[in-house]
Design a protein around this motif. Structure first.
Motif: not given
Length: 634
Positions: A579-600
Motif C-alpha cells: 500500500m505504501r508503494s502504490t495507493f497509500g499516499n494517493m489522494t482522490l484527486s491524484q488517483a483521478l488524474d492518473e486514470i485520466n492522464n496515464n491510463p496504461s
C-alpha cells in the motif's frame, strides 16, 4: 379611392392577417399537442422500461436467493454425510475391538483421530467402508500416522466466531484463519461460551456430550453442559455453565460490570475441559483480554496436568481494552493474587494497586500477535495504551499480522452476484459491472465515467467534512459516486442523508440500507473505493477493493500518509509495504488524474493488485504458522 373603399381594403387586410394568425396558432397548438402526446408516449415507454428493469432485478434477486439457499442446503447435506461416515467408521472400530483385532487403547486413539478430523477423515474414507476390516484397519493406521506428522493441533479459546456470534473483528478472524489453517493441513478447534444469542443455523451435528463436566470457580466445582458441533469444517465446543447460567444468557456479549467474572469462568472451564478430555494440543490460542487469563492459569496450574508440551499464543485485536481489576479477584479462578500482583507479572504500570489482565496474557504467552494491517511493530509498541514498557520488554515475542478476507466469497472471477465475471487476465467484464451499477444507482450509463464507491459503517464529523470537500472537487471533474451505509447504525444514515440534501448532485447516489448483492456490485463496478482506513479488520474494504480491481484511496490521504516509516522500523506487513508503494499516499484527486492522464500505468497497477493474494490463506496464515512453529521449538 374614396374613404369608404380605403376602409374596406384595410378591413380585408386585417381579416386576412387574422386568418393567417389563427392558422399559425392552430398549427402551433397542433404541434404542441403532438409533442405532448410524444412526451406522454416516451414517459409511458420509460415507465415500462423501468418496470421491466425492476422486474428483471426482482427475478435476479429471487435467483440469487435460490442459489444461496441451495448452497446452504448443499453444505448442510455435505456435513450430514460427513458425520454419517464418521459414525460408520466408529462402529467399525468397535467391531474391531470386539473381534480382538486391536486393543482398547489403540481403539481410543483411532476414535479420537476420527472425531478430531471429521471432515478430512470422511473425505479420505468415503470409498473405503466396503473394504474388509483388515484393509480398513491398515488405512486407518496409515492415516493416523500421517495425521500425527502433519501440521499443528490448535485450540482457539475465544468469545466470538463468525457466523455464530459476531460483534467485532475477532469473529471473521477466527473463522477465516481457522479455515485457512485447516486447508494447509493443521487441525483447528474452537471453544466458545454457549451464549443464548448464538446463531446455530450453520452448526452441523450439534449435540450435548453425555458426560459430567466440572470447573473450579470461587472455591467450588461447578457443573457445565458441553455441546459440540462443526462449523465450516471446524470442530466447535460450547461451554454452558449451570450454576452461573446467567453469565451468557444475556442480550449483549460484552460491557457488563461482571465481565471479568464471566470470561474468567469461561477461561478456567475451557482449560478444565481440555485437561479432562485428554486433548494435548500443540498451541492454545488466546484472544484479547477476555481469555488472556488462560496464560497464567495454564503455566501456574494446567501445564502440570499432562499439557507440558502445549504452548501459548495470544492475539490482540486492539490494545485499548485491557481489563483492570482488584488483585483479590484472581483467586476466583484459582490463581494466587500475591504471586501475580508484581511489576513483572500482572501489576498495572500506572494503577499499581490493580492487576492488568491483558498484560498478564502478554507476560505469560510464548508469542503475541498484534493484528494490524498498516502499523509497524515499533509504532504499535510506542502507542499501546500503557503497555509500552511491557511490550518493549517482550518485543522478541511480538509479531504483527494483517487481517485477511474470504476469497471463496469475494472473487470477481466466480462471484455469483455479478452480471459478468472477470479477472486480472480478462477485465472486459468490469466495464459491464460498472454499467450495471450505474443503472441500478440511476447514474448516467457509460463505462468512460470514473465511478467511486464508498461503503461506510460509521463516519465522524471530521470525516464527513473531509468527505464533502473530496466529493465536491471530484464531481466538478465529472466523477460519479455511489454511497452505501453498512449496518444498522442510525448516525451513519443521518449523516449521509444530510450530506445528500446539502450536495444535490445527480452524479452522487446514496443507498441507506446494506445490501449484499449491491456491495459485490459496488466493488466490481467502481474504479476507486474510498476507505475510512486501510486497517479495516471488520469490513475488509481495502482488501476486497484490490481483489475486484478498484483502487483503495483513503478519505484522509495527505493528512495521515505513511511517512512515519522513516523511523527505520521495517517490521511491517507485506500488505502495508504494498500500500505504501502504490495507493497509500494517493489522494482522490491524484488517483483521478492518473486514470485520466496515464491510463496504461493505472491499468498495470490495478492488474498487479488483483493478482496479489491478501486473503486469510496468505500472509495472515503464514505469520501464524511461523508463530506456532516458533513456540513449539521453545
Amino acid at each position: 379611392m374614396d374613404s369608404g373603399g380605403q376602409n374596406d381594403g384595410e378591413m380585408s387586410l386585417e381579416q386576412s392577417s387574422n386568418v393567417e394568425l389563427e392558422m399559425k396558432n392552430n398549427e402551433i397548438w397542433r404541434l404542441f399537442k403532438e409533442a405532448q402526446q410524444n412526451i406522454l408516449y416516451l414517459n409511458k415507454q420509460r415507465l415500462k422500461a423501468v418496470e421491466e428493469l425492476n422486474e428483471a432485478n426482482r427475478e435476479k434477486q429471487l435467483l440469487v436467493d435460490k442459489i444461496e439457499q441451495l448452497e446452504k442446503e448443499t453444505r448442510r447435506a455435505s456435513g450430514k454425510d460427513n458425520l454419517a461416515l464418521c459414525w460408520a467408521l466408529l462402529l467399525r472400530i468397535d467391531a474391531m475391538v470386539l473381534g480382538g483385532m486391536i486393543s482398547p487403547a489403540e481403539a481410543t486413539d483411532l476414535r479420537r483421530m476420527v472425531m478430531d478430523r471429521k471432515v478430512s477423515v470422511a473425505n479420505v474414507f468415503s470409498d473405503m467402508l466396503q473394504k474388509r476390516d483388515a484393509e480398513l484397519l491398515a488405512e486407518l493406521r496409515h492415516f493416523s500416522e500421517g495425521s500425527k506428522k502433519k501440521g499443528f493441533h490448535i485450540i482457539h479459546i475465544c468469545t466470538e466466531m463468525e457466523p455464530l456470534v459476531s460483534i467485532g473483528p475477532l469473529a471473521p478472524y477466527i473463522t477465516g484463519l481457522s479455515c485457512a489453517l485447516q486447508r494447509k493441513g493443521h487441525l483447528v478447534e474452537v471453544i466458545l461460551p454457549k451464549y443464548a444469542s448464538l446463531d446455530l443455523d450453520e452448526v452441523q451435528g450439534l449435540r450435548e456430550i453425555e458426560a459430567e463436566s466440572y470447573s473450579y470457580f470461587n472455591g467450588e466445582l461447578h457443573g457445565n453442559r458441553i455441546w459440540t458441533g462443526v462449523v465450516y469444517g471446524i470442530g466447535v465446543t460450547f461451554i454452558q455453565p449451570l450454576y452461573f447460567s446467567s453469565f451468557f444468557n444475556r442480550d449483549r456479549i460484552y460491557d457488563y460490570p461482571d465481565d471479568f467474572e464471566r470470561f474468567t469462568y469461561f477461561s478456567r472451564a475451557s482449560l478444565d475441559y481440555i485437561a479432562k478430555s485428554g486433548k494435548q494440543p500443540d498451541v492454545l490460542h488466546l484472544h484479547n483480554w477476555e481469555t488472556a487469563i488462560v496464560g497464567p492459569l495454564f503455566w501456574d496450574i494446567f501445564a502440570k496436568q499432562g499439557l507440558g508440551n502445549t504452548r501459548i499464543l495470544l492475539t490482540c485485536h486492539g490494545l485499548d481494552s485491557q481489563c483492570l481489576e482488584e488483585p483479590d479477584k484472581l483467586a476466583l479462578c484459582g490463581l494466587d493474587p500475591g504471586r501475580l500482583h508484581r511489576p513483572d507479572r500482572l501489576q498495572d504500570t500506572a494503577k499499581t494497586h490493580l492487576v492488568n489482565i491483558l498484560k498478564g496474557g502478554v507476560v505469560y504467552s510464548n508469542k503475541v500477535v498484534v493484528m494490524s494491517s498498516m502499523d509497524s511493530k515499533g509504532r504499535i509498541i510506542r502507542s499501546s495504551h500503557g503497555l509500552e514498557h511491557t511490550l518493549a520488554l517482550h518485543k522478541e515475542k511480538l509479531l504483527v499480522a494483517p487481517c485477511g478476507f474470504d476469497n471463496s466469497t469475494w472473487d470477481p472471477s466466480k462471484d455469483n452476484f455479478l452480471p459478468v465475471n472477470y479477472s486480472a487476465e480478462n477485465m472486459r467484464g468490469k466495464d459491464a459491472c460498472k454499467v450495471a451499477l450505474q443503472q441500478q444507482a440511476g447514474l448516467s450509463e457509460h463505462a468512460s465515467f470514473i465511478l467511486v464507491g464508498c461503503i461506510f459503517s460509521e463516519v465522524s464529523d471530521f470525516e464527513l467534512e473531509k468527505l464533502k470537500k473530496v466529493v465536491w472537487n471530484a464531481t466538478k471533474g465529472g466523477a460519479q459516486f455511489v454511497f452505501m451505509a453498512n449496518g444498522a447504525v442510525p448516525t451513519i444514515n443521518r449523516a449521509l442523508r444530510s450530506f445528500q440534501e446539502e450536495l444535490e448532485d445527480g452524479n452522487v447516489k446514496f443507498f441507506y440500507r446494506y445490501d449484499e448483492v449491491l456491495s459485490h456490485l459496488m466493488f466490481a463496478g467502481s474504479d476507486i473505493i474510498l476507505c475510512q482506513s486501510f486497517d479495516d479488520p471488520l469490513l475488509q474494504v481495502p482488501l476486497k477493493a484490490l481483489k475486484y480491481g478498484a483502487a483503495p484511496v483513503s478519505i484522509t490521504s495527505g493528512d495521515q500518509n505513511f511517512r512515519y516509516s522513516a523511523d527505520h522500523d521495517h517490521e511491517i506487513t507485506r500488505f502495508s509495504q504494498f500500500m505504501r508503494s502504490t495507493f497509500g499516499n494517493m489522494t482522490l484527486s491524484q488517483a483521478l488524474d492518473e486514470i485520466n492522464n496515464n491510463p496504461s500505468t493505472w491499468k498495470t497497477k490495478i492488474s498487479d493488485a488483483m493478482m496479489r493474494d491478501f486473503s486469510w490463506d496468505a500472509e495472515c496464515c503464514d505469520i501464524h504458522v511461523s508463530a506456532y512453529t516458533a513456540v513449539k521449538s521453545l
